[in-house]
Design a protein around this motif. Structure first.
Motif, mmCIF file in Angstrom:
data_model
loop_
_atom_site.group_PDB
_atom_site.id
_atom_site.type_symbol
_atom_site.label_atom_id
_atom_site.label_comp_id
_atom_site.label_asym_id
_atom_site.label_seq_id
_atom_site.Cartn_x
_atom_site.Cartn_y
_atom_site.Cartn_z
ATOM 1 N N GLN A 76 0.911 -1.500 -0.474
ATOM 2 C CA GLN A 76 -0.509 -0.361 0.196
ATOM 3 C C GLN A 76 0.883 1.103 0.014
ATOM 4 O O GLN A 76 0.563 2.289 -0.558
ATOM 5 N N GLU A 77 1.995 1.233 1.120
ATOM 6 C CA GLU A 77 2.512 2.304 0.911
ATOM 7 C C GLU A 77 3.042 2.371 -0.689
ATOM 8 O O GLU A 77 3.702 3.688 -0.851
ATOM 9 N N ILE A 78 3.991 1.709 -1.574
ATOM 10 C CA ILE A 78 3.937 1.710 -2.800
ATOM 11 C C ILE A 78 3.452 2.267 -3.290
ATOM 12 O O ILE A 78 3.229 3.211 -4.382
ATOM 13 N N ILE A 79 1.993 1.443 -3.564
ATOM 14 C CA ILE A 79 1.018 2.287 -4.391
ATOM 15 C C ILE A 79 0.661 4.236 -4.305
ATOM 16 O O ILE A 79 -0.112 4.358 -4.977
ATOM 17 N N ASP A 118 7.921 8.763 5.112
ATOM 18 C CA ASP A 118 6.618 8.006 5.362
ATOM 19 C C ASP A 118 5.537 8.790 4.655
ATOM 20 O O ASP A 118 5.500 10.118 5.054
ATOM 21 N N ILE A 119 5.250 7.645 4.286
ATOM 22 C CA ILE A 119 3.867 7.945 2.540
ATOM 23 C C ILE A 119 3.378 8.665 3.405
ATOM 24 O O ILE A 119 2.192 9.476 2.654
ATOM 25 N N PRO A 120 2.441 8.667 4.601
ATOM 26 C CA PRO A 120 1.516 9.027 5.174
ATOM 27 C C PRO A 120 1.458 10.662 5.219
ATOM 28 O O PRO A 120 0.671 11.206 5.198
ATOM 29 N N ASN A 121 2.675 10.635 5.429
ATOM 30 C CA ASN A 121 2.960 12.304 6.395
ATOM 31 C C ASN A 121 3.451 13.009 4.427
ATOM 32 O O ASN A 121 4.059 13.903 4.676
ATOM 33 N N ARG A 122 3.455 12.787 3.622
ATOM 34 C CA ARG A 122 4.584 13.013 2.249
ATOM 35 C C ARG A 122 3.208 14.588 2.025
ATOM 36 O O ARG A 122 2.342 14.729 2.368
#
Lengths: 491, 282
Positions: free
Chosen positions: A290-293, B45-49
């Protein structure tokens, strides 16, 4: 003098008035990659099919917008009891763009040329089960197979299996000539290809008079071109981060469709320590899909757990085999005798899903102790080093061919996965024509490669099309590489 | 000139002070980044991009949620390291070549060195740098070599020109009469007298080196991920400029201010080292 000027101005005004009154009859479609040449039967580049499939070239059968196989130049066919003989009945009154008639001889020529010893066809396997091609009469062709092939009609729908005219072969790479609703007009290399309406088309004529395919490789330029309305449609728009802006803009429609592109972390199954299934399993559990998507595709894409398209009825959701679990991953590495992890290469081709996805995966792998050395490659380098040279540890690429799980049966393919059980299964699949049995075999195949952790299975690529509002009839999904414009019109 | 006199003159030069301060800020940022950064640049930290600047992330976050301040700091390291080593290569190889050419003016050696310089000069430097990295692979090391090669003729020419005029001086004549060889004269009498020039030129080349590194990284041929680099930060931000402009602004400002600082410092140093200009009180 002034009188002439006045005349010119009023003529201009008149043209503008009539132009406004009639619906637009031309369209500019942009895409990222330019075809290297224009022979779909002699090249692997998907861009060739994007421009020419259905528009200029047609095959015996064809893909419909929803991915189903429907009649093409063959309007109907009979299959013998033993599944070995296909009798195709060709459409009446079909002519090539030079005015000559398309008949059984052309079909025989095309199929024989594609499967010949010295054929340059990129998908020769599509034709491997053909034994003989006979012309019964100008409207009827009989194809005999050496063994039953459950996917023969599907194979004949590919862009690599289109019908070409013998007299066009010498110049086909520059002057493609088919039977489609559009004829090739001009190619300005490095910039655009134009097609114009074929007035003698045998089927439902195209609604547009003129089509221009424009090639814009740079994502920033792509964004600017759409915003400035230099292009009417952008297929497979390369920068998903810009889509919300288009969605919010009333001038544009954004259509997100499915593709056949399984985006995978391809793994060199012959390179230590990646030849160890426990190590590959450790990699699989270290990956957070999910992080990649989200990070690479801004949310576009469906997680997959095997090499199969999720919208296909035979798809099995095997993402559970490779749940994100870094602790388990570390444990598996220790089990494999690599408690401190290891170092490998991660070679990335240009698309943003690969470049961005690569950085994210590198970071995820690092946190379980696997160091990757990233190198960003151009397509030519990637093909040479990774695809042909097999000099890589890991790479990311989207496999966009439909139903391509059989690549796992090729030990010399760049994954170098060599599993006799899987190879036998694929042979059995080819011989099987019963739909139920085929479905069971496909499901089993998906499970085998998922449990062998051949590659890291990431997500199914989605294809965003950005179009000016008012453009109708574009394909939403991409069941094959094609930008079929034969039914497109302006509202 | 006394040391205090020099220092006073230096502090009076506004451009020198401003330039030195700007340069010091980025050098300091680079040095500090070895010991401490606000956030780990390797952790995504993908959610905080793409968050704008706030208390947690003073310069916001990038498209992977990495802290831009930390990336600019670590990026300064990359830029400065590449530029320092590249200028070093240019000096270490270019200065002796220039001295040798001046010492043997008009000889075959002089011709070979200077025509060789012309040859390197004749090629557009960035294109050759792209070629080098395309052939040998993209990496920070290859970027250093590519940029370094183009610094050689700059220093060789500068040194030769200055050295030629020094060779006609009386004290050089005296040294020759005393029986010193050309090599010894070059290093004992010529080199110390061209040092000022080299420092000024070095500062300018340093700023050009930072620009070149940014350009190479921008096209993907410089430092490779995950190593942060200002050029690549700019490239990454390109398609997001309308949704997250801070991603482009801060690395862009870092490049701008460093290059500006180095150029101001170079100008100031030149004024300071040139007694004629200093006397009229600029």
């Amino acid at each position: 003098m002034s009188l002439m000027k006045l005349g010119a101005v009023s003529a201009l005004a008149l043209t503008m008035a009539t132009g406004g009154a009639l619906a637009k009859s031309d369209i500019v479609v942009a895409m990222q990659l330019e075809p290297p040449h224009l022979d779909p039967t002699g090249g692997a580049a998907g861009a060739i099919d994007s421009v020419l499939y259905s528009n200029v070239f047609e095959g015996l059968t064809r893909f419909a917008a929803d991915g189903s196989i429907i009649p093409g130049l063959a309007r109907s066919w009979e299959i013998s009891e033993d599944g070995l003989t296909y009798t195709f009945h060709l459409a009446e009154g079909v002519t090539f763009h030079d005015g000559t008639a398309m008949d059984g001889e052309d079909v025989k020529f095309s199929l024989d040329r594609a499967r010949a010893e010295d054929s340059a066809n990129a998908q020769k396997a599509l034709f491997s089960s053909i034994d003989t091609v006979e012309v019964v009469d100008p409207q009827t062709v009989k194809v005999t197979l050496s063994e039953p092939n459950g996917s023969f009609l599907f194979n004949m729908a590919w862009g690599d299996a289109v019908i070409v005219a013998p007299e066009s072969i010498d110049n086909i790479k520059q002057q493609p000539m088919g039977t489609g609703a559009f004829r090739f007009a001009n190619w300005v290399q490095g910039d655009n290809i134009t097609l114009e309406r074929n007035h003698d088309y045998w089927g439902t004529p195209a609604k547009l008079d003129k089509v221009t395919f424009k090639f814009i490789s740079d994502p920033t330029a792509a964004f600017a071109a759409v915003m400035a309305e230099d292009v009417d449609v952008f297929t497979a728009f390369p920068a998903p981060e810009n889509l919300p802006q288009f969605e919010a803009d009333p001038r544009f429609d954004v259509i997100v469709g499915n593709t056949e592109g399984e985006t995978i972390l391809s793994t060199n199954n012959k390179m230590p320590p990646l030849d160890n299934v426990t190590v590959r399993k450790a990699i699989a559990h270290a990956i957070n899909r999910q992080e990649i998507i989200d990070g690479a595709m801004f949310g576009l894409g469906t997680p997959i757990g095997t090499h199969f398209a999720p919208h296909h009825p035979d798809y099995v959701d095997l993402t559970g085999n490779s749940q994100y679990d870094p602790e388990l991953s570390k444990q598996l590495l220790a089990e494999a005798g690599l408690p401190d992890g290891f170092k490998t290469t991660l070679k990335l081709p240009p698309p943003s899903y690969a470049r961005r996805g690569g950085e994210i995966i590198a970071s995820q792998l690092r946190s379980v102790g696997i160091e990757t050395e990233i190198s960003n490659l151009e397509w030519a380098q990637w093909l040479e080093q990774v695809f042909t040279g097999k000099d890589y540890g890991l790479t990311i690429v989207s496999h966009t061919e439909p139903m391509d799980i059989n690549i796992y049966a090729r030990p010399d393919y760049y994954f170098q996965y060599d599993n006799p059980e899987f190879q036998a299964l694929m042979d059995e699949l080819t011989r099987t024509t019963d739909p139920e049995a085929r479905s069971a075999l496909l499901k089993k195949a998906q499970t085998i490669i998922s449990e062998d952790y051949v590659n890291g299975y990431l997500f199914q690529l989605a294809t965003p099309t950005v179009a000016k509002s008012g453009v109708r009839g574009m394909w939403k999904d991409a069941p094959t590489q094609a930008v079929d414009l034969t039914a497109v019109y302006w509202e | 000139m006394t040391e205090t006199g020099f220092l006073r003159a230096a502090l009076r030069s506004r451009s020198l002070v401003l330039g030195a301060v700007l340069t010091a800020v980025f050098v300091l940022a680079a040095v500090v980044s070895f010991l401490w950064v606000p956030h780990d640049v390797a952790m995504l930290d993908i959610p905080n991009r793409m968050k704008g600047p706030d208390g947690m992330h003073p310069l916001g976050t990038d498209h992977f949620g990495r802290d831009i301040l930390s990336m600019v700091m670590v990026g300064a390291r990359t830029s400065i390291a590449v530029a320092v080593v590249a200028v070093g290569i240019g000096m270490v190889l270019g200065v002796p070549l220039g001295l040798a050419a001046a010492a043997r003016k008009g000889s075959l050696l002089d011709e070979v060195i200077m025509r060789g310089n012309d040859l390197v000069f004749a090629f557009p430097s960035l294109l050759i740098a792209i070629m080098i990295t395309a052939v040998f692979g993209a990496s920070a090391l290859n970027a250093i070599i590519a940029i370094g090669i183009f610094n050689i003729p700059v220093f060789a020419r500068l040194t030769r020109g200055a050295a030629l005029s020094l060779w006609t001086r009386d004290y050089v004549m005296a040294a020759r009469v005393a029986g010193k060889g050309a090599a010894r004269i070059s290093f004992e009498h010529i080199l110390p007298n061209v040092t000022n020039l080299l420092i000024v030129q070095g500062t300018i080349q340093f700023s050009l080196g930072i620009l070149a590194e940014a350009a190479l990284s921008y096209v993907g041929l410089g430092a490779q991920p995950p190593l942060p680099s200002w050029g690549r930060m700019l490239a990454d931000s390109q398609t997001m400029i309308s949704i997250a402009p801070h991603m482009a602004i801060f690395p862009g400002l870092a490049i701008l201010l460093t290059v500006l600082g180095l150029n101001l410092m170079g100008d100031g140093l030149r004024d300071l080292f040139d007694p004629k200009i200093r006397r009229v009180g600029r």
